[in-house]
Scaffold this active site. Structure first.
Site, PDB file in Angstrom:
ATOM      1  N   LYS A 157       0.847  -1.202   0.000  1.00 47.40           N
ATOM      2  CA  LYS A 157       0.000   0.000   0.000  1.00 47.40           C
ATOM      3  C   LYS A 157       0.884   1.256   0.000  1.00 47.40           C
ATOM      4  O   LYS A 157       0.644   2.199  -0.749  1.00 47.40           O
ATOM      5  CB  LYS A 157      -0.936   0.001   1.228  1.00 47.40           C
ATOM      6  N   GLN A 198      -4.826  -1.214   9.374  1.00 50.46           N
ATOM      7  CA  GLN A 198      -4.761  -2.570   8.814  1.00 50.46           C
ATOM      8  C   GLN A 198      -5.393  -3.570   9.779  1.00 50.46           C
ATOM      9  O   GLN A 198      -5.098  -3.575  10.978  1.00 50.46           O
ATOM     10  CB  GLN A 198      -3.281  -2.925   8.516  1.00 50.46           C
ATOM     11  N   ASP A 234     -11.218   2.987   3.357  1.00 51.16           N
ATOM     12  CA  ASP A 234     -11.561   1.558   3.280  1.00 51.16           C
ATOM     13  C   ASP A 234     -13.068   1.379   3.072  1.00 51.16           C
ATOM     14  O   ASP A 234     -13.506   0.310   2.643  1.00 51.16           O
ATOM     15  CB  ASP A 234     -11.202   0.862   4.608  1.00 51.16           C
TER      16      ASP A 234
HETATM   17  N1  GUN Z   1      -6.967  -6.587   6.038  1.00 45.85           N
HETATM   18  C1  GUN Z   1      -7.215  -7.399   4.981  1.00 45.85           C
HETATM   19  N2  GUN Z   1      -7.810  -6.683   3.994  1.00 45.85           N
HETATM   20  C2  GUN Z   1      -7.937  -5.421   4.439  1.00 45.85           C
HETATM   21  C3  GUN Z   1      -8.448  -4.229   3.852  1.00 45.85           C
HETATM   22  O1  GUN Z   1      -8.947  -4.189   2.726  1.00 45.85           O
HETATM   23  N3  GUN Z   1      -8.363  -3.112   4.640  1.00 45.85           N
HETATM   24  C4  GUN Z   1      -7.856  -3.130   5.893  1.00 45.85           C
HETATM   25  N4  GUN Z   1      -7.829  -1.985   6.587  1.00 45.85           N
HETATM   26  N5  GUN Z   1      -7.354  -4.223   6.458  1.00 45.85           N
HETATM   27  C5  GUN Z   1      -7.398  -5.360   5.728  1.00 45.85           C
END
Ligand code: GUN
Length: 303
Positions: free
Chosen positions: A54, A98, A121
């Site tokens: 990311k 996350q 998100d």
């Molecule tokens: N953990 C696994 N997929 C995601 C996601 O799309 N966003 C976040 N914040 N955590 C995750």
């Protein structure tokens, strides 16, 4: 092989180039770039690798990126205070915590603490509600469903009046993608069915689908005889089924990944299909970038 491959890796490149160009234009005109903070708690290897990707992608498209790596024993109070700090930071347009979080932290409380206008998100209840209403109300569609819709549209698959069957009812994929596909508007207007573990005849429902979206987390769940000839098949599953030596570095072991659809057989029947890996996977981070750019555009009043 008869099906056209819908390659997330290629669509990702197209979208990231579009985002990079737009970021440059906004910088020249407004002297601002999108700001994203990624908050990682602990050292879960899968989470670390997602967050690293990311950060890399954010920097590639020209964003400001702040990385907050916090110890696994951070208190809930301190994590909430950190979120509040970035809620009040005008240079930050997107806050990403996350998941999963350690057990002593209430995940719901943390997600609800993020300013809904920085919730890139799309997990905050306000954004879930906005998505349900649809149309202009939607600010941040959740990233995986947004990526799926983008793939279907860019593959030129007709959605209006199409029978869409979604396998799986998670809050992150199944429920939101079903909702998005039934809204009024381009890339939607479909007739949607959600099926799940308690559905009586999964096969019969899947067989009706013009567009079959599978997010069940069960390797090879969907058999070739469940697929309508010519259907568009979107496989969201990423299941680790073993390990093999890396092609680039044979001394290192890498995961063998399988989707929720029996790909080798399904590709002979479907009209178009996403591979695993290289299908839906690359789209999630791409749409996170799109949402962060959108957040700045909302702030500047140009979206
Ligand atoms: N953990 C696994 N997929 C995601 C996601 O799309 N966003 C976040 N914040 N955590 C995750």
């Amino acid at each position: 092989m008869s099906a056209t491959l819908i390659k997330g890796t290629e669509i990702r490149e197209e979208i990231l180039e579009e985002i990079t160009a737009e970021v440059k234009e906004i910088k020249e005109k407004y002297d601002k770039v999108p700001g994203l903070v990624t908050i990682l708690v602990g050292e879960n290897p899968a989470s670390m690798s997602y967050v690293t990707l990311k950060i890399k992608t954010a920097l590639r498209v020209g964003f400001k990126e702040i990385q907050e790596s916090q110890p696994v024993d951070i208190s809930e109070e301190d994590l909430l205070a950190l979120i509040e700090k970035y809620n009040n930071d005008d240079s930050i347009n997107g806050i990403l915590v996350q998941l999963p979080l350690p057990k002593h932290i209430d995940e719901k409380k943390v997600l609800n603490a993020i300013d809904p206008d920085k919730d890139v998100d799309g997990f905050h209840p306000v954004n879930v509600g906005r998505l349900m209403i649809g149309g202009d109300e939607v600010k941040f569609p959740p990233c995986t469903p947004a990526g799926i819709q983008e793939m279907i549209v860019r593959a030129g698959v007709e959605t209006s009046g199409a029978e869409v069957v979604v396998v799986g009812r998670s809050n992150i994929v199944g429920k939101p993608i079903a909702n998005m596909m039934l809204q009024k508007g381009p890339g939607a207007n479909a007739t949607v069915t959600i099926v799940h573990t308690r559905t009586k005849d999964l096969a019969a429902h899947c067989k009706r689908a013009d567009i079959l979206i599978v997010a069940a987390g069960v390797p090879d769940l969907v058999k070739p005889e469940w697929i309508q000839p010519g259907a568009c098949v979107i496989d969201v599953g990423v299941n680790r089924v073993g390990e093999k030596p890396s092609k680039k570095n044979p001394g290192k072991m890498v995961a063998i990944l399988k989707g929720d659809v029996d790909f080798d057989a399904a590709k002979e029947i479907a009209g178009s299909i996403t591979p695993v890996p290289g299908g839906v996977g690359p789209m999630t981070i791409t749409m996170l970038m799109k949402n962060t750019l959108k957040s700045l555009k909302f702030r500047l009043g140009i979206q």
